[in-house]
Design a protein around this motif. Structure first.
Motif, PDB file in Angstrom:
ATOM      1  N   GLU A   6     125.970  20.492 -41.130  1.00  0.00           N
ATOM      2  CA  GLU A   6     124.911  21.479 -41.263  1.00  0.00           C
ATOM      3  C   GLU A   6     124.417  21.913 -39.894  1.00  0.00           C
ATOM      4  O   GLU A   6     124.328  21.112 -38.973  1.00  0.00           O
ATOM      5  N   GLN A   7     124.080  23.175 -39.811  1.00  0.00           N
ATOM      6  CA  GLN A   7     123.450  23.673 -38.601  1.00  0.00           C
ATOM      7  C   GLN A   7     121.991  23.275 -38.619  1.00  0.00           C
ATOM      8  O   GLN A   7     121.432  22.948 -39.668  1.00  0.00           O
ATOM      9  N   ALA A   8     121.381  23.318 -37.474  1.00  0.00           N
ATOM     10  CA  ALA A   8     119.951  23.017 -37.359  1.00  0.00           C
ATOM     11  C   ALA A   8     119.252  24.221 -36.742  1.00  0.00           C
ATOM     12  O   ALA A   8     119.870  25.019 -36.027  1.00  0.00           O
ATOM     13  N   TRP A   9     117.973  24.357 -37.057  1.00  0.00           N
ATOM     14  CA  TRP A   9     117.176  25.393 -36.418  1.00  0.00           C
ATOM     15  C   TRP A   9     117.022  25.037 -34.942  1.00  0.00           C
ATOM     16  O   TRP A   9     116.823  23.874 -34.605  1.00  0.00           O
ATOM     17  N   GLY A  48     112.831  20.986 -39.863  1.00  0.00           N
ATOM     18  CA  GLY A  48     113.288  21.792 -40.990  1.00  0.00           C
ATOM     19  C   GLY A  48     112.219  22.735 -41.485  1.00  0.00           C
ATOM     20  O   GLY A  48     111.039  22.612 -41.163  1.00  0.00           O
ATOM     21  N   TYR A  50     110.750  24.495 -45.151  1.00  0.00           N
ATOM     22  CA  TYR A  50     110.708  24.194 -46.579  1.00  0.00           C
ATOM     23  C   TYR A  50     109.900  25.238 -47.336  1.00  0.00           C
ATOM     24  O   TYR A  50     108.904  25.764 -46.825  1.00  0.00           O
ATOM     25  N   VAL A  82     120.632  31.731 -44.640  1.00  0.00           N
ATOM     26  CA  VAL A  82     120.295  30.337 -44.911  1.00  0.00           C
ATOM     27  C   VAL A  82     121.061  29.822 -46.120  1.00  0.00           C
ATOM     28  O   VAL A  82     121.549  30.595 -46.939  1.00  0.00           O
ATOM     29  N   LYS A  85     118.873  24.134 -49.957  1.00  0.00           N
ATOM     30  CA  LYS A  85     119.270  22.754 -50.228  1.00  0.00           C
ATOM     31  C   LYS A  85     118.109  21.974 -50.836  1.00  0.00           C
ATOM     32  O   LYS A  85     116.953  22.174 -50.458  1.00  0.00           O
ATOM     33  N   ARG A 126     114.895  23.078 -49.006  1.00  0.00           N
ATOM     34  CA  ARG A 126     115.007  23.082 -47.541  1.00  0.00           C
ATOM     35  C   ARG A 126     115.853  24.298 -47.165  1.00  0.00           C
ATOM     36  O   ARG A 126     116.882  24.568 -47.804  1.00  0.00           O
ATOM     37  N   VAL A 128     118.308  25.854 -44.672  1.00  0.00           N
ATOM     38  CA  VAL A 128     119.252  25.417 -43.649  1.00  0.00           C
ATOM     39  C   VAL A 128     119.904  26.643 -43.040  1.00  0.00           C
ATOM     40  O   VAL A 128     120.487  27.467 -43.772  1.00  0.00           O
ATOM     41  N   ARG A 130     122.506  29.197 -41.409  1.00  0.00           N
ATOM     42  CA  ARG A 130     123.957  29.351 -41.557  1.00  0.00           C
ATOM     43  C   ARG A 130     124.486  30.231 -40.456  1.00  0.00           C
ATOM     44  O   ARG A 130     123.850  31.098 -39.978  1.00  0.00           O
TER      45      ARG A 130
END
Length: 130
Positions: A6-9, A48, A50, A82, A85, A126, A128, A130
């Motif tokens: 998964e990518q992260a912010w 993250g 939400y 995004v 999830k 959540r 995530v 992309r």
């Protein structure tokens, strides 16, 4: 075949959007096109982002987000694709409750109580990148 990690912010992305009061959120249709954006509250928990369905699992945007698994968010003129999830245990419900209270209590309990209810906890997603 393994799923890609998964990518992260990035810290810059989080700084850019976390202070906004609302975001637009749109899920993708089966043909890949975007549904119309709806306005929603969001919070940061750890690294993250939400969102919650304050009106439960039958809320249309929530059902469509779960079904498609992908979409787009918009804050001001900034947009990002995004994945939607179901959150893991990395951020607790209590942390998200505090985040929603800190960010939105000035609107009053009539508006905040639904997003910190047991029903909303079960309808947390959540976002995530992309």
């Amino acid at each position: 075949m393994r799923d890609a990690p998964e990518q992260a912010w990035t810290p810059q992305e989080l700084d850019r959007i976390e202070d906004a009061d609302e975001m637009g959120i749109a899920s993708r249709r089966a043909d890949g096109s975007l549904r119309p954006f709806i306005t929603i509250w969001f919070v940061r928990g750890g690294d993250g982002l939400y969102v919650r369905s304050a009106h439960g699992p039958e809320n249309g945007w929530f059902r469509r987000a779960l079904a498609s698994g992908h979409g787009r968010v918009r804050v001001g003129n900034w947009e990002h694709d995004v994945a939607f999830k179901v959150p893991d245990a990395a951020v607790t419900d209590d942390e998200l409750h505090r985040a929603f209270h800190t960010k939105y209590d000035h609107y009053g309990p009539r508006f905040v109580d639904p997003v910190v209810s047991d029903l909303a906890v079960d309808c947390t997603l959540r976002l995530v990148p992309r």
